[in-house]
Structure formats: structure tokens, C-alpha cells
Write a protein that holds these residues in place. Structure first.
Motif, PDB file in Angstrom:
ATOM      1  N   GLY A   1      30.432  49.456  33.203  1.00  0.00           N
ATOM      2  CA  GLY A   1      30.692  48.148  33.800  1.00  0.00           C
ATOM      3  C   GLY A   1      29.491  47.518  34.467  1.00  0.00           C
ATOM      4  N   LEU A   2      28.283  47.945  34.087  1.00  0.00           N
ATOM      5  CA  LEU A   2      27.057  47.371  34.631  1.00  0.00           C
ATOM      6  C   LEU A   2      26.322  46.578  33.553  1.00  0.00           C
ATOM      7  CD1 LEU A   2      25.677  50.376  36.710  1.00  0.00           C
ATOM      8  CD2 LEU A   2      26.951  48.389  37.557  1.00  0.00           C
TER       9      LEU A   2
ATOM     10  N   ASN B   1      39.769  47.486  48.384  1.00  0.00           N
ATOM     11  CA  ASN B   1      38.712  46.573  48.816  1.00  0.00           C
ATOM     12  C   ASN B   1      39.068  45.104  48.620  1.00  0.00           C
ATOM     13  OD1 ASN B   1      36.180  48.158  49.697  1.00  0.00           O
ATOM     14  ND2 ASN B   1      36.841  49.251  47.861  1.00  0.00           N
TER      15      ASN B   1
ATOM     16  N   THR C   1      40.830  51.477  39.887  1.00  0.00           N
ATOM     17  CA  THR C   1      41.564  50.277  40.281  1.00  0.00           C
ATOM     18  C   THR C   1      42.057  50.384  41.713  1.00  0.00           C
ATOM     19  OG1 THR C   1      42.261  49.848  38.005  1.00  0.00           O
ATOM     20  CG2 THR C   1      43.548  48.807  39.739  1.00  0.00           C
TER      21      THR C   1
ATOM     22  N   LEU D   1      40.182  43.576  45.805  1.00  0.00           N
ATOM     23  CA  LEU D   1      39.985  43.024  44.472  1.00  0.00           C
ATOM     24  C   LEU D   1      41.288  43.102  43.666  1.00  0.00           C
ATOM     25  CD1 LEU D   1      36.521  44.634  43.667  1.00  0.00           C
ATOM     26  CD2 LEU D   1      36.959  42.285  44.413  1.00  0.00           C
TER      27      LEU D   1
ATOM     28  N   LYS E   1      40.552  51.871  44.106  1.00  0.00           N
ATOM     29  CA  LYS E   1      39.400  51.526  44.942  1.00  0.00           C
ATOM     30  C   LYS E   1      39.266  50.015  45.065  1.00  0.00           C
ATOM     31  CE  LYS E   1      36.218  55.430  44.314  1.00  0.00           C
ATOM     32  NZ  LYS E   1      34.840  55.805  43.894  1.00  0.00           N
ATOM     33  N   GLY E   2      39.415  49.329  43.919  1.00  0.00           N
ATOM     34  CA  GLY E   2      39.313  47.878  43.946  1.00  0.00           C
ATOM     35  C   GLY E   2      40.396  47.238  44.794  1.00  0.00           C
TER      36      GLY E   2
ATOM     37  N   GLY F   1      33.527  45.742  35.344  1.00  0.00           N
ATOM     38  CA  GLY F   1      32.453  45.266  36.206  1.00  0.00           C
ATOM     39  C   GLY F   1      32.988  44.405  37.334  1.00  0.00           C
ATOM     40  N   ASN F   2      32.084  43.990  38.201  1.00  0.00           N
ATOM     41  CA  ASN F   2      32.438  43.028  39.236  1.00  0.00           C
ATOM     42  C   ASN F   2      32.906  41.732  38.573  1.00  0.00           C
ATOM     43  OD1 ASN F   2      31.809  40.688  41.142  1.00  0.00           O
ATOM     44  ND2 ASN F   2      31.496  42.441  42.490  1.00  0.00           N
ATOM     45  N   PRO F   3      33.969  41.103  39.088  1.00  0.00           N
ATOM     46  CA  PRO F   3      34.475  39.880  38.441  1.00  0.00           C
ATOM     47  C   PRO F   3      33.429  38.781  38.275  1.00  0.00           C
ATOM     48  CG  PRO F   3      36.064  40.687  40.034  1.00  0.00           C
ATOM     49  CD  PRO F   3      34.835  41.531  40.201  1.00  0.00           C
ATOM     50  N   ASP F   4      32.374  38.799  39.089  1.00  0.00           N
ATOM     51  CA  ASP F   4      31.359  37.752  39.006  1.00  0.00           C
ATOM     52  C   ASP F   4      30.127  38.171  38.205  1.00  0.00           C
ATOM     53  OD1 ASP F   4      32.884  36.046  40.655  1.00  0.00           O
ATOM     54  OD2 ASP F   4      32.095  37.037  42.451  1.00  0.00           O
ATOM     55  N   SER F   5      30.094  39.391  37.678  1.00  0.00           N
ATOM     56  CA  SER F   5      28.878  39.865  37.019  1.00  0.00           C
ATOM     57  C   SER F   5      28.777  39.333  35.593  1.00  0.00           C
ATOM     58  CB  SER F   5      28.846  41.399  36.994  1.00  0.00           C
ATOM     59  OG  SER F   5      29.866  41.913  36.152  1.00  0.00           O
TER      60      SER F   5
END
Length: 339
Positions: free
Chosen positions: A235-236, A46, A40, A48, A42-43, A259-263
Motif C-alpha cells: 500500500g505504498l 485511528n 482495518t 479511518l 488499526k484504521g 494505502g492512505n486514502p489521500d496517497s
């Protein structure tokens, strides 16, 4: 005092004259011993969101242990010198979710190291209600990761467990390994870890007794419809789809990886129907701190072998920016065991 301040997106700096906080009446002032670094962080670095938004300038660090330095005038349960760990999540207790026993969704969530200064500094404050005494046989270094243990504990609490079950965890990061240890202590028949690093898999087999599968060289060893419990901790999309495939009839799939919020990922709705699957998410750690302390005290969970990197404040940005690789768990030594 010294503090690592996130001054903007992808910007951190060590400041030596950061103001030392004074505890409010209901707060505890803590001399930081160790602070874990979470994905988190890291997010947040960046730009996020985490459990809430971190607005610079802010001191991150929501996985913390330390020693009480002072207490506010209304605090009665703590005194200077007490060894403690801190649940970062501060609930309002008044919103719809708090009043219906789902505080993890609190509409006014405050969090140490996210919305208010955390442990990447020499001293920080926290409300006494989220501060926990740690047992004498638990080191301050181990106590710094009670928060991630409590997130893993909440996830396992959401599952229905039986001794006949076998479990697959896809992703051998820190949280995945913690969940594997908790499942073992809960009595499930077998825990298999799937990851891509053979050296780590060998360690997990030898140290913790997990069955292991190399998901890079032998993904075919993860048989379809073979596991009562499948935890996706990557998360992939590819591993999320693999998790659904691996669950047997009547199985449970826990989507833990962030995962990425848009994935998105593709799912066959007929298989959910046909296999009567339960697919579950997990968010933060409501009221699992005491159980997590108990897991450390008993030795059922041992995080110390997983701490691959011990950093100082000046090295944290190398990790959250991605320059430092090969990390299972990074922890920041601030005051150390002698805080």
C-alpha cells in the motif's frame, strides 16, 4: 459480560458489565472463541473508514470464530453447540450493486465488528445468513481467520491463472502470505515473496517453498518485466510503482495493499499500453467463504504458523495503537477452543 469497547477515536476500554445481546428472529448468538485483529481495525481505531464507518461506542472484531449459544425463532440451520465462523459483511440484496452481482459495493453495507458489535466481546450476534459451519478438522483458532482468507481468495479469483505463470507478491504480511499459498494451490509455476525481514523470508522459504527476495538489501533482484502476476500487498507508492515495473508484457497487476486514502503514485501510461497490462483492485470478500473453508479443510492454506501473537482483550489497544510491533498476525483469545 466482558467487552472491549472503542469509545472514541484512539480510545478503547475493557468493560465488564457490557450488556449481553439477545438474538433477533433471524440471528444467531455466538460465544466468541477467537477474534483476529486486522489492519482495518488499526484504521478504525485511528478514525479511518473500513468497509464502512465505525461509529463509537462500538465493539470491533470482524474476524471471528465461536460456538453457537442460542438461535432466533426463525433460524433453522444452526443449533447451540455448533462450531462456526462469521462472514462480517451483510448485504442489503436490493441495491443496484447487489442486484447486478457485485455485492461488495453494496450501498447499504452492514458489517459485524464495524457497524455493529463484533468479536472483541464474549458474546455477539450475527444474521444466520453470514454464519458458516466449520469442519471438525479445522480448529476454532484457524477458523477465526477465514475472513482474511476469503479476502485473499476474492483477490485471486479476480486474476486469470495458468500453470505457466510466475507470480511476485510484494509484501509478506498476513494477507500476502495467504495469497501466496492460494496461488500455489491454484497451480501457478512459481511464487516469489518480496519483503524486508530476512528472518521472515527464510521461514517462508522453508515452510511454504516460496522463492524469496529481500526488497531492502537486494531490490535489484526484482527484475523489470519479469512476472506474469504481480500482487502489491503493502500500500505504498514506491511498491505500487515497483509492481507495475515488475510485470512482464501481458501481465496482471493486483493492487491489494491498502494505502492512505489521500496517497497517489506515478505510473507511466505508455508502459500500460506497451505491455498491455491489466491493473486490478480488490475489495472485501463477496461469496468466497465456502472456498476459504475448503482451503483450510484440505490443508492447502495453513494460517497457524503465521499467528505470531495471541492476546487477551486488554492487550488489543497495544497492537492497534502501534505499541506492539513485529506482528505477522495477532489473534485475541476470548473463549478459546472451549468456548
Amino acid at each position: 459480560m466482558k467487552a472491549l469497547v472503542m469509545t472514541g477515536v484512539k480510545k478503547m476500554e475493557v468493560q465488564t458489565d457490557y450488556p449481553k445481546p439477545t438474538p433477533k428472529p433471524n440471528e444467531v448468538l455466538i460465544h466468541t472463541a477467537y477474534a483476529g485483529i486486522c489492519g482495518t481495525d488499526k484504521g478504525l481505531y485511528n478514525g479511518l473508514p473500513g468497509s464502512a464507518d465505525a461509529v463509537p461506542p462500538i465493539v470491533l472484531g470482524h474476524e471471528n470464530s465461536g460456538v453457537v449459544a442460542a438461535v432466533g425463532s426463525a433460524v433453522t440451520g444452526f443449533k447451540p453447540g455448533d462450531r462456526v465462523s462469521i462472514d462480517p459483511n451483510i448485504y442489503c440484496h436490493n441495491c443496484f450493486y447487489c442486484r447486478t452481482s457485485r455485492p461488495e459495493f453494496c450501498e447499504h453495507l452492514d458489517a459485524v465488528g464495524v457497524t455493529r458489535d463484533g468479536g472483541f466481546e464474549e458474546f455477539f450476534t450475527a444474521p444466520a445468513e453470514v454464519v458458516y459451519h466449520i469442519p471438525d478438522n479445522v480448529s476454532l483458532k484457524a477458523a477465526a481467520v477465514i475472513e482474511p482468507i476469503s479476502c485473499a481468495m476474492h483477490a485471486i479469483d479476480l486474476l486469470e491463472l495458468h500453470p505457466y505463470q510466475n507470480a511476485l507478491i510484494i509484501g509478506a504480511g498476513f494477507e500476502g502470505i495467504l495469497m501466496g499459498q492460494i496461488l500455489q494451490s491454484s497451480g501457478v509455476r512459481e511464487v516469489t515473496m518480496a519483503a524486508r525481514n530476512q528472518k521472515k523470508l527464510d521461514m517462508l522459504h522453508d515452510k511454504f517453498g516460496f522463492q524469496v527476495v529481500n526488497n531492502k538489501t537486494h531490490p535489484e533482484d526484482i527484475k523489470a518485466e519479469s512476472y506474469d502476476i504481480v500482487i502489491e500487498a503493502v500500500g505504498l507508492a514506491a511498491t505500487q510503482e515497483q509492481a507495475v515495473e515488475a510485470a512482464r508484457r501481458g501481465g496482471q497487476v493486483l493492487m491489494f495493499g491498502v494505502g492512505n486514502p489521500d496517497s497517489t503514485f506515478t505510473i507511466n501510461s505508455y508502459k500500460i499500453f506497451q505491455k498491455q497490462l491489466k491493473i486490478q483492485g480488490s475489495f472485501i470478500n463477496p461469496y468466497t467463504f465456502e472456498d476459504s473453508i475448503g482451503l483450510l479443510q484440505s490443508g492447502d492454506v495453513d494460517p497457524l504458523p503465521l499467528m505470531s501473537h495471541e492476546l487477551d482483550l486488554s492487550e488489543v489497544e497495544d497492537f492497534v495503537s502501534g505499541k506492539l510491533t513485529g506482528v505477522t498476525k495477532a489473534i485475541v483469545k476470548v473463549g478459546g477452543e472451549n468456548a
